[in-house]
Design a protein around this motif. Structure first.
Motif, PDB file in Angstrom:
ATOM      1  N   ASN A  84     -17.292  28.311  -5.805  1.00  0.00           N
ATOM      2  CA  ASN A  84     -17.288  29.284  -4.490  1.00  0.00           C
ATOM      3  C   ASN A  84     -15.855  30.016  -5.523  1.00  0.00           C
ATOM      4  O   ASN A  84     -15.796  29.831  -6.880  1.00  0.00           O
ATOM      5  CB  ASN A  84     -16.399  27.985  -3.688  1.00  0.00           C
ATOM      6  N   ILE A  85     -15.431  31.163  -4.841  1.00  0.00           N
ATOM      7  CA  ILE A  85     -14.448  31.906  -5.464  1.00  0.00           C
ATOM      8  C   ILE A  85     -13.085  31.347  -5.348  1.00  0.00           C
ATOM      9  O   ILE A  85     -12.834  30.987  -4.432  1.00  0.00           O
ATOM     10  CB  ILE A  85     -14.069  32.935  -4.605  1.00  0.00           C
ATOM     11  N   THR A  86     -12.204  30.713  -6.403  1.00  0.00           N
ATOM     12  CA  THR A  86     -11.351  30.335  -6.155  1.00  0.00           C
ATOM     13  C   THR A  86     -10.110  30.626  -5.830  1.00  0.00           C
ATOM     14  O   THR A  86      -9.639  30.384  -5.424  1.00  0.00           O
ATOM     15  CB  THR A  86     -11.348  28.549  -6.847  1.00  0.00           C
ATOM     16  N   SER A  87      -9.737  32.198  -6.567  1.00  0.00           N
ATOM     17  CA  SER A  87      -8.128  32.518  -7.401  1.00  0.00           C
ATOM     18  C   SER A  87      -9.034  33.931  -7.209  1.00  0.00           C
ATOM     19  O   SER A  87     -10.222  33.868  -7.534  1.00  0.00           O
ATOM     20  CB  SER A  87      -7.499  30.934  -7.356  1.00  0.00           C
ATOM     21  N   THR A  88      -7.465  34.107  -7.295  1.00  0.00           N
ATOM     22  CA  THR A  88      -7.712  36.215  -8.240  1.00  0.00           C
ATOM     23  C   THR A  88      -6.196  35.749  -8.621  1.00  0.00           C
ATOM     24  O   THR A  88      -5.380  35.184  -8.893  1.00  0.00           O
ATOM     25  CB  THR A  88      -7.683  37.261  -6.785  1.00  0.00           C
ATOM     26  N   VAL A  89      -6.448  36.757 -10.190  1.00  0.00           N
ATOM     27  CA  VAL A  89      -4.844  36.660 -11.004  1.00  0.00           C
ATOM     28  C   VAL A  89      -4.889  38.739 -11.195  1.00  0.00           C
ATOM     29  O   VAL A  89      -6.269  39.028 -11.200  1.00  0.00           O
ATOM     30  CB  VAL A  89      -4.293  35.364 -11.927  1.00  0.00           C
ATOM     31  N   GLU A  90      -3.718  38.924 -10.986  1.00  0.00           N
ATOM     32  CA  GLU A  90      -3.149  40.293 -11.486  1.00  0.00           C
ATOM     33  C   GLU A  90      -3.330  39.856 -12.727  1.00  0.00           C
ATOM     34  O   GLU A  90      -1.597  39.024 -13.171  1.00  0.00           O
ATOM     35  CB  GLU A  90      -2.251  40.434 -10.427  1.00  0.00           C
ATOM     36  N   ALA A  91      -4.014  40.987 -14.053  1.00  0.00           N
ATOM     37  CA  ALA A  91      -3.142  40.883 -15.630  1.00  0.00           C
ATOM     38  C   ALA A  91      -3.860  42.139 -15.735  1.00  0.00           C
ATOM     39  O   ALA A  91      -4.428  42.599 -15.238  1.00  0.00           O
ATOM     40  CB  ALA A  91      -4.036  39.125 -15.625  1.00  0.00           C
ATOM     41  N   VAL A  92      -3.336  41.997 -17.302  1.00  0.00           N
ATOM     42  CA  VAL A  92      -3.649  43.097 -17.915  1.00  0.00           C
ATOM     43  C   VAL A  92      -5.146  42.933 -18.626  1.00  0.00           C
ATOM     44  O   VAL A  92      -6.092  43.887 -18.698  1.00  0.00           O
ATOM     45  CB  VAL A  92      -3.135  43.439 -19.067  1.00  0.00           C
ATOM     46  N   SER A  93      -5.052  41.691 -19.249  1.00  0.00           N
ATOM     47  CA  SER A  93      -6.866  41.093 -19.520  1.00  0.00           C
ATOM     48  C   SER A  93      -7.601  39.902 -18.428  1.00  0.00           C
ATOM     49  O   SER A  93      -6.849  39.720 -18.022  1.00  0.00           O
ATOM     50  CB  SER A  93      -6.794  40.603 -21.004  1.00  0.00           C
ATOM     51  N   LYS A  94      -8.778  39.281 -18.540  1.00  0.00           N
ATOM     52  CA  LYS A  94      -8.999  39.072 -18.360  1.00  0.00           C
ATOM     53  C   LYS A  94      -9.098  37.811 -18.703  1.00  0.00           C
ATOM     54  O   LYS A  94      -9.226  37.105 -20.007  1.00  0.00           O
ATOM     55  CB  LYS A  94     -11.169  39.019 -18.032  1.00  0.00           C
ATOM     56  N   PRO A  95      -8.791  36.407 -17.942  1.00  0.00           N
ATOM     57  CA  PRO A  95      -8.494  35.417 -18.439  1.00  0.00           C
ATOM     58  C   PRO A  95      -9.727  34.769 -19.023  1.00  0.00           C
ATOM     59  O   PRO A  95     -10.962  34.929 -19.111  1.00  0.00           O
ATOM     60  CB  PRO A  95      -8.382  34.198 -17.336  1.00  0.00           C
ATOM     61  N   GLU A  96      -9.359  33.863 -20.397  1.00  0.00           N
ATOM     62  CA  GLU A  96     -10.309  33.285 -20.516  1.00  0.00           C
ATOM     63  C   GLU A  96     -11.221  32.308 -19.655  1.00  0.00           C
ATOM     64  O   GLU A  96     -10.788  31.272 -19.057  1.00  0.00           O
ATOM     65  CB  GLU A  96      -9.943  32.261 -21.634  1.00  0.00           C
ATOM     66  N   ASN A  97     -12.389  31.910 -19.778  1.00  0.00           N
ATOM     67  CA  ASN A  97     -13.169  30.646 -19.015  1.00  0.00           C
ATOM     68  C   ASN A  97     -13.302  29.919 -20.194  1.00  0.00           C
ATOM     69  O   ASN A  97     -12.633  29.704 -20.773  1.00  0.00           O
ATOM     70  CB  ASN A  97     -14.168  31.735 -18.887  1.00  0.00           C
ATOM     71  N   ASP A  98     -13.047  28.612 -18.902  1.00  0.00           N
ATOM     72  CA  ASP A  98     -12.649  27.468 -19.716  1.00  0.00           C
ATOM     73  C   ASP A  98     -13.436  26.540 -18.530  1.00  0.00           C
ATOM     74  O   ASP A  98     -14.227  26.305 -17.575  1.00  0.00           O
ATOM     75  CB  ASP A  98     -11.016  27.114 -19.383  1.00  0.00           C
ATOM     76  N   SER A  99     -13.722  25.242 -19.624  1.00  0.00           N
ATOM     77  CA  SER A  99     -14.795  24.387 -18.654  1.00  0.00           C
ATOM     78  C   SER A  99     -13.930  22.650 -18.996  1.00  0.00           C
ATOM     79  O   SER A  99     -13.378  22.238 -20.080  1.00  0.00           O
ATOM     80  CB  SER A  99     -16.376  23.677 -18.747  1.00  0.00           C
ATOM     81  N   ARG A 100     -14.239  21.729 -18.263  1.00  0.00           N
ATOM     82  CA  ARG A 100     -14.010  20.236 -18.755  1.00  0.00           C
ATOM     83  C   ARG A 100     -14.687  19.349 -17.819  1.00  0.00           C
ATOM     84  O   ARG A 100     -15.921  19.765 -16.944  1.00  0.00           O
ATOM     85  CB  ARG A 100     -12.867  19.829 -17.825  1.00  0.00           C
ATOM     86  N   SER A 101     -15.312  18.466 -18.138  1.00  0.00           N
ATOM     87  CA  SER A 101     -15.930  17.352 -17.850  1.00  0.00           C
ATOM     88  C   SER A 101     -14.699  16.317 -17.770  1.00  0.00           C
ATOM     89  O   SER A 101     -14.132  16.270 -17.883  1.00  0.00           O
ATOM     90  CB  SER A 101     -17.358  16.473 -19.399  1.00  0.00           C
ATOM     91  N   THR A 102     -14.913  15.691 -16.474  1.00  0.00           N
ATOM     92  CA  THR A 102     -14.934  14.260 -16.467  1.00  0.00           C
ATOM     93  C   THR A 102     -16.408  13.061 -15.905  1.00  0.00           C
ATOM     94  O   THR A 102     -17.128  13.254 -16.260  1.00  0.00           O
ATOM     95  CB  THR A 102     -14.187  14.915 -14.447  1.00  0.00           C
ATOM     96  N   ALA A 103     -15.812  11.663 -15.143  1.00  0.00           N
ATOM     97  CA  ALA A 103     -17.046  10.824 -15.673  1.00  0.00           C
ATOM     98  C   ALA A 103     -18.247  11.238 -14.798  1.00  0.00           C
ATOM     99  O   ALA A 103     -19.311  10.823 -15.191  1.00  0.00           O
ATOM    100  CB  ALA A 103     -16.283   9.868 -14.853  1.00  0.00           C
ATOM    101  N   ARG A 104     -18.007  11.882 -13.098  1.00  0.00           N
ATOM    102  CA  ARG A 104     -18.985  12.071 -12.671  1.00  0.00           C
ATOM    103  C   ARG A 104     -19.302  13.044 -12.608  1.00  0.00           C
ATOM    104  O   ARG A 104     -20.691  14.356 -11.703  1.00  0.00           O
ATOM    105  CB  ARG A 104     -19.049  11.849 -11.425  1.00  0.00           C
TER     106      ARG A 104
END
Length: 128
Positions: A84-104
């Motif tokens: 889903n689209i979960t948020s928007t941000v107003e910025a000069v440059s695009k934020p970095e993509n990120d990821s994380r893993s949990t147990a499941r």
């Protein structure tokens, strides 16, 4: 510094009164401005920057600022995918993509320069 008025034409009482105003320009109609990635009624230029509070109080957008859309995709160990689209941000440059893993599950945050691109990514993730 150029500030775009996205809510109304630039008019008296519609911008901070600073001695540093260099130029005011209103467009004939609300016009798409590449510099901010959306439509505006016009702009005002100052020789010095406004504070964030000053710009926000008059709903002015600093030139160079764009809106970016974040899609959060969750991939569960059982194969289920939620996106889903979960948020928007107003910025000069695009934020970095990120990821994380949990147990499941694995959680990914991908940023897009247009709402259409974000929506297409959500659709593709759900159809995968």
């Amino acid at each position: 510094m150029r500030y775009y008025s996205t809510q109304r034409p630039v008019m008296p009482g519609g911008f901070p009164k600073k001695a540093a105003v260099e130029k005011i320009e209103n467009f004939d109609t609300k016009t798409f401005c590449e510099e901010i990635g959306r439509e505006a009624w016009g702009f005002i230029e100052y020789s010095e920057s406004l504070t964030k509070e000053e710009a926000d109080a008059y709903e002015l957008t600093l030139g160079g600022m764009k809106i970016f859309w974040c899609v959060t995709t969750t991939v569960y160990d059982n194969g289920k995918v939620v996106a889903n689209i979960t948020s928007t941000v107003e910025a000069v440059s695009k934020p970095e993509n990120d990821s994380r893993s949990t147990a499941r599950k694995d959680i990914y945050h991908d940023w897009f320069e247009s709402q259409e691109d974000a929506e297409n990514f959500v659709k593709e993730a759900k159809d995968a």
